[in-house]
Design an enzyme around this catalytic site. Structure first.
Site, short mmCIF file in Angstrom:
data_model
loop_
_atom_site.label_atom_id
_atom_site.label_comp_id
_atom_site.label_asym_id
_atom_site.label_seq_id
_atom_site.Cartn_x
_atom_site.Cartn_y
_atom_site.Cartn_z
CG PHE A 89 14.75 5.43 2.96
CD1 PHE A 89 16.00 5.54 2.40
CD2 PHE A 89 14.06 6.58 3.30
CE1 PHE A 89 16.58 6.77 2.18
CE2 PHE A 89 14.63 7.82 3.08
CZ PHE A 89 15.89 7.92 2.52
N GLY A 90 12.02 1.80 1.62
CA GLY A 90 11.29 0.57 1.91
C GLY A 90 9.86 0.65 1.42
CE LYS B 207 7.98 3.67 7.44
NZ LYS B 207 7.76 4.95 8.15
CB ILE C 47 -0.97 0.01 1.21
CG1 ILE C 47 -0.19 -0.12 2.53
CG2 ILE C 47 -2.01 -1.09 1.08
CD1 ILE C 47 -1.09 -0.04 3.76
CG ASP D 59 8.20 14.76 7.24
OD1 ASP D 59 8.16 15.70 6.43
OD2 ASP D 59 8.31 13.57 6.90
#
Length: 530
Positions: A123-124, A141, A118, A235
């Site tokens: 980085f992943g 994650k 999804i 962020d």
């Protein structure tokens, strides 16, 4: 409020910890120099393991006692019979026993069935997964260790894990487990099927002020909960505002893992600042596209930019760029930018490239322009100006809540109200609110295959000591006190493993239970700092 998360890092089962006992030495002979690199690395790993073990043991006792104390305080305020109270005490005791068993489990990726990817970034990736034994759904994650270290993200992913582990609030995505293998780090979190705020903005383009008021109010409470923990998010952006099954906001990505940190160089931004006249000239010259063309181009590339390694600077406060010292106010700047985007249709400093965007942000006093032809209320205009500014910016959630724009908002009960947009879900595994990503061939089980292929040479102790330490040995399992080399990436992630107390509350029940007692007011922002 009970502390739902217990920051206990799994140190392995009793039999796993016996690996530390002396064994027959069949390992390769290395230099006896006590200052050799392998010796120093093993000493450091052992020191970190022992320190973490005793910290966790002490914290475990403390938090278990706190949960009992919280239950007793709740029972005092409830009119329950003696039998009902005792039943709840027994239930908590059972949950504590279940939690002790959970902490002894060794998790690995193959324990989870990947249903669909999804999200994917530099980085992943994030996948909807099902735990094979319990059938519980999670968002997993997965982050590649080598990329984390190469891009200097180790501290950021650890920060995210620490904040999620310590958060006891409905405004932050829940972390149930974290673990690792040779190549990857894993965060097992609650699955929020509503997608994210960016998807809503892409779908509806512009919100009414009433719709924006609801989502901004919930975002204020979410940011406040992070600040209460003693953290600055840094962020805040629509991509990091997830929506649950009822359309309510939860914060995610608390480690700047996909943020704009790679460009956070004070020298770079000092160079951009220059003198005021130079910047003005650059802004005048760097306008090859019309505003309509610029907005269309930005919308087309919105999702790709969000998942890039560089990210987007659109929501970042000027003091973060300059690294001249900043505080919680940077999150309120981001809130103001999101509010602007909700009611106008695009961020206020939208430009052709990131450099121009940065220049505009650094000169926000002159470049912030709020359209006068959209019928915006004076309240929303004033709130934007009080948030997106260099001086006299709002400093706290309490100040912002008093602004006239939020008149009539029921702050204590907003999470129990209906959201403006409620996700339409066909099933618990519905992923229609997320983008479609292709599976990478031979990627699902690469970690398990790698571990099996190397089982004769590299012994993985990542679940035993919360790291991923490997030691060279010809035939048998080694231990942290034995001979061999510890990889640099292994030391960086010692202590990453976590199992939260919320894991024992995954199975729902309709009767009165301990979990329901401790969550009688879901709208509160109470949380406990570890």
């Amino acid at each position: 409020m009970i502390n739902d998360h217990e920051s206990v890092i799994d140190v392995g089962s009793d039999d796993e910890r016996e690996n530390f006992e002396d064994e027959e030495d069949t390992t390769t002979v290395y230099s006896s120099d006590p200052l050799s690199r392998p010796t120093m690395d093993r000493s450091l790993a052992a020191k970190m393991y022992i320190e973490q073990y005793y910290i966790n043991a002490q914290q475990s006792v403390k938090e278990r006692g706190q949960r009992r104390k919280d239950l007793e305080l709740k029972l005092e305020n409830m009119k329950l019979s003696s039998k009902e109270s005792n039943d709840l005490r027994k239930e908590l005791d059972k949950k504590e026993s279940d939690y002790m068993r959970i902490k002894r489990l060794k998790l690995k990726r193959s324990d989870f069935e990947v249903i669909r990817i999804i999200g994917r970034g530099a980085f992943g990736e994030v996948s909807l997964v099902r735990h094979r034994e319990s059938n519980d759904l999670y968002a997993m994650k997965r982050l590649k260790k080598s990329e984390m270290l190469k891009k200097e993200q180790a501290a950021h992913v650890r920060a995210e894990r620490d904040v999620l582990a310590s958060a006891n609030t409905n405004w932050v995505v829940k972390l149930y487990y974290s673990f690792q293998d040779d190549n990857y780090l894993y965060l097992i979190m609650e699955y929020l099927p509503g997608g994210d705020m960016m998807s809503l903005l892409i779908k509806y383009d512009i919100f009414t002020e009433n719709q924006a008021r609801f989502y901004i109010a919930e975002t204020i409470l979410a940011i406040e909960s992070v600040h209460t923990l003693g953290y600055i998010h840094r962020d805040i952006k629509p991509d990091n505002l997830l929506l649950d099954s009822k359309g309510h906001v939860k914060l995610c990505d608390l480690g700047l893992c996909t943020g704009f940190h790679r460009l956070h160089s004070s020298e770079f931004y000092q160079m951009l600042v220059g003198d005021a006249m130079t910047i003005k000239m650059k802004l005048i010259e760097a306008t090859p596209l019309t505003q309509t063309e610029r907005i269309a181009s930005w919308k087309k590339a919105r999702r790709a930019l969000a998942y890039s390694a560089v990210g987007t600077p659109d929501y970042t406060a000027p003091e973060v760029f300059l690294q001249i010292g900043y505080n919680k106010e940077v999150d309120w700047w981001s809130l103001g930018v999101i509010l602007y985007e909700m009611v106008v249709g695009h961020p206020p400093f939208l430009s052709d490239n990131t450099t121009e965007t940065c220049l505009k942000i650094l000169n926000c006093k002159e470049t912030l322009q709020i359209p006068t032809d959209m019928g915006l209320s004076k309240e929303v205009i004033d709130l934007i100006k009080r948030l997106v500014c260099e001086k006299d910016r709002y400093k706290s959630a309490d100040e912002i809540k008093l602004h006239p724009f939020f008149k009539g908002v029921n702050w204590d009960n907003i999470r129990n109200q209906s959201a403006p947009f409620v996700p339409e879900l066909k099933s618990p595994t519905d992923t229609s609110n997320f983008d479609i990503y292709e599976e990478i061939p031979n990627d699902i089980d690469d970690d398990d295959n790698n571990n099996n292929n190397n089982s004769n040479n590299n012994i993985n102790l990542n679940d035993n000591i919360n790291s991923n330490c490997t030691y060279t040995t010809p035939t048998k399992k080694s231990n942290i006190m034995g001979k061999g080399n510890i990889k640099d990436k292994d030391l960086a992630f010692i202590g990453f493993t976590f199992k939260g107390f919320d894991a024992v509350n995954k199975s729902p029940t309709n009767r009165r239970n301990v979990e329901s007692i401790f969550n009688t007011n879901n709208s509160t922002t109470t949380s406990t700092t570890k």
